[in-house]
Design a protein around this motif. Structure first.
Motif, mmCIF file in Angstrom:
data_model
loop_
_atom_site.group_PDB
_atom_site.id
_atom_site.type_symbol
_atom_site.label_atom_id
_atom_site.label_comp_id
_atom_site.label_asym_id
_atom_site.label_seq_id
_atom_site.Cartn_x
_atom_site.Cartn_y
_atom_site.Cartn_z
ATOM 1 N N LYS A 208 46.876 39.915 31.888
ATOM 2 C CA LYS A 208 46.561 38.896 32.878
ATOM 3 C C LYS A 208 45.995 39.493 34.158
ATOM 4 O O LYS A 208 46.114 38.928 35.218
ATOM 5 C CB LYS A 208 47.816 38.083 33.210
ATOM 6 C CG LYS A 208 48.266 37.208 32.076
ATOM 7 C CD LYS A 208 47.233 36.137 31.821
ATOM 8 C CE LYS A 208 47.683 35.162 30.768
ATOM 9 N NZ LYS A 208 46.704 34.125 30.536
ATOM 10 N N TYR B 18 35.106 40.258 38.080
ATOM 11 C CA TYR B 18 34.474 39.103 38.709
ATOM 12 C C TYR B 18 33.749 39.537 39.968
ATOM 13 O O TYR B 18 34.286 40.321 40.759
ATOM 14 C CB TYR B 18 35.527 38.054 39.080
ATOM 15 C CG TYR B 18 36.088 37.298 37.910
ATOM 16 C CD1 TYR B 18 35.580 36.060 37.563
ATOM 17 C CD2 TYR B 18 37.126 37.827 37.151
ATOM 18 C CE1 TYR B 18 36.093 35.355 36.493
ATOM 19 C CE2 TYR B 18 37.651 37.126 36.076
ATOM 20 C CZ TYR B 18 37.124 35.895 35.751
ATOM 21 O OH TYR B 18 37.627 35.197 34.680
ATOM 22 N N ASP C 14 36.639 31.366 39.115
ATOM 23 C CA ASP C 14 37.842 30.780 38.494
ATOM 24 C C ASP C 14 38.790 31.894 38.047
ATOM 25 O O ASP C 14 38.591 32.514 37.012
ATOM 26 C CB ASP C 14 37.441 29.912 37.314
ATOM 27 C CG ASP C 14 38.643 29.211 36.683
ATOM 28 O OD1 ASP C 14 39.724 29.218 37.299
ATOM 29 O OD2 ASP C 14 38.493 28.682 35.572
ATOM 30 N N LEU C 15 39.810 32.117 38.844
ATOM 31 C CA LEU C 15 40.798 33.161 38.548
ATOM 32 C C LEU C 15 42.165 32.551 38.223
ATOM 33 O O LEU C 15 43.186 33.243 38.330
ATOM 34 C CB LEU C 15 40.914 34.111 39.744
ATOM 35 C CG LEU C 15 39.628 34.867 40.087
ATOM 36 C CD1 LEU C 15 39.754 35.573 41.435
ATOM 37 C CD2 LEU C 15 39.294 35.866 38.995
ATOM 38 N N THR C 16 42.187 31.307 37.801
ATOM 39 C CA THR C 16 43.468 30.627 37.557
ATOM 40 C C THR C 16 44.261 31.252 36.405
ATOM 41 O O THR C 16 45.471 31.094 36.361
ATOM 42 C CB THR C 16 43.256 29.130 37.268
ATOM 43 O OG1 THR C 16 42.320 28.999 36.188
ATOM 44 C CG2 THR C 16 42.742 28.417 38.508
ATOM 45 N N ASP C 17 43.620 31.954 35.492
ATOM 46 C CA ASP C 17 44.331 32.571 34.366
ATOM 47 C C ASP C 17 44.938 33.922 34.717
ATOM 48 O O ASP C 17 45.581 34.541 33.879
ATOM 49 C CB ASP C 17 43.383 32.758 33.191
ATOM 50 C CG ASP C 17 42.982 31.439 32.564
ATOM 51 O OD1 ASP C 17 43.712 30.443 32.740
ATOM 52 O OD2 ASP C 17 41.931 31.402 31.901
ATOM 53 N N TYR C 18 44.747 34.392 35.952
ATOM 54 C CA TYR C 18 45.196 35.742 36.310
ATOM 55 C C TYR C 18 46.188 35.700 37.438
ATOM 56 O O TYR C 18 46.209 34.831 38.240
ATOM 57 C CB TYR C 18 43.981 36.605 36.697
ATOM 58 C CG TYR C 18 42.965 36.611 35.592
ATOM 59 C CD1 TYR C 18 43.134 37.427 34.490
ATOM 60 C CD2 TYR C 18 41.863 35.774 35.647
ATOM 61 C CE1 TYR C 18 42.213 37.408 33.454
ATOM 62 C CE2 TYR C 18 40.932 35.749 34.620
ATOM 63 C CZ TYR C 18 41.114 36.571 33.519
ATOM 64 O OH TYR C 18 40.207 36.561 32.505
#
Length: 107
Positions: free
Chosen positions: A24, A55, A103-107
């Motif tokens: 993650k 990113y 979009d960094l919501t998964d990390y």
């Protein structure tokens, strides 16, 4: 104190809080458009976490070492602006918006 040795399966603080899960982790850079000291530091982090995507708002693979071309580099909408890759300084005022849009919501 953080222990970020690449051989360790989980890394985290020694104060008992939850450790990071290596799957993650995302690496974020302000721009990959020149080969300098910051890019060398990023390369070291990428060596530690080779599965982590990178990113950044703009990316110019032709000015970076060939190893960067093998990375999972994800750019912002700014990459599609005409001339943004070469004349990135002209769009300096747009950088905060481009970074915020990643979009960094998964990390």
């Amino acid at each position: 104190m953080w222990d970020v040795t690449p051989r360790q399966r989980s890394v985290g603080p020694s104060d008992g809080t939850q450790p990071f899960v290596p799957g993650k982790i995302a690496l974020v850079h302000d721009a990959l458009n020149q080969n300098g000291g910051a890019e060398k530091v990023l390369a070291e982090f990428h060596d530690m976490f080779p599965e982590a995507p990178v990113y950044c708002p703009v990316y110019r693979p032709e000015v970076l070492p060939p190893a960067f071309a093998e990375w999972d580099v994800r750019t912002s909408w700014m990459q599609r602006l005409p001339g943004a890759r070469v004349y990135h300084r002209l769009g300096f005022a747009l950088y905060p918006f481009a970074m915020h849009a990643l979009d960094l919501t998964d990390y």
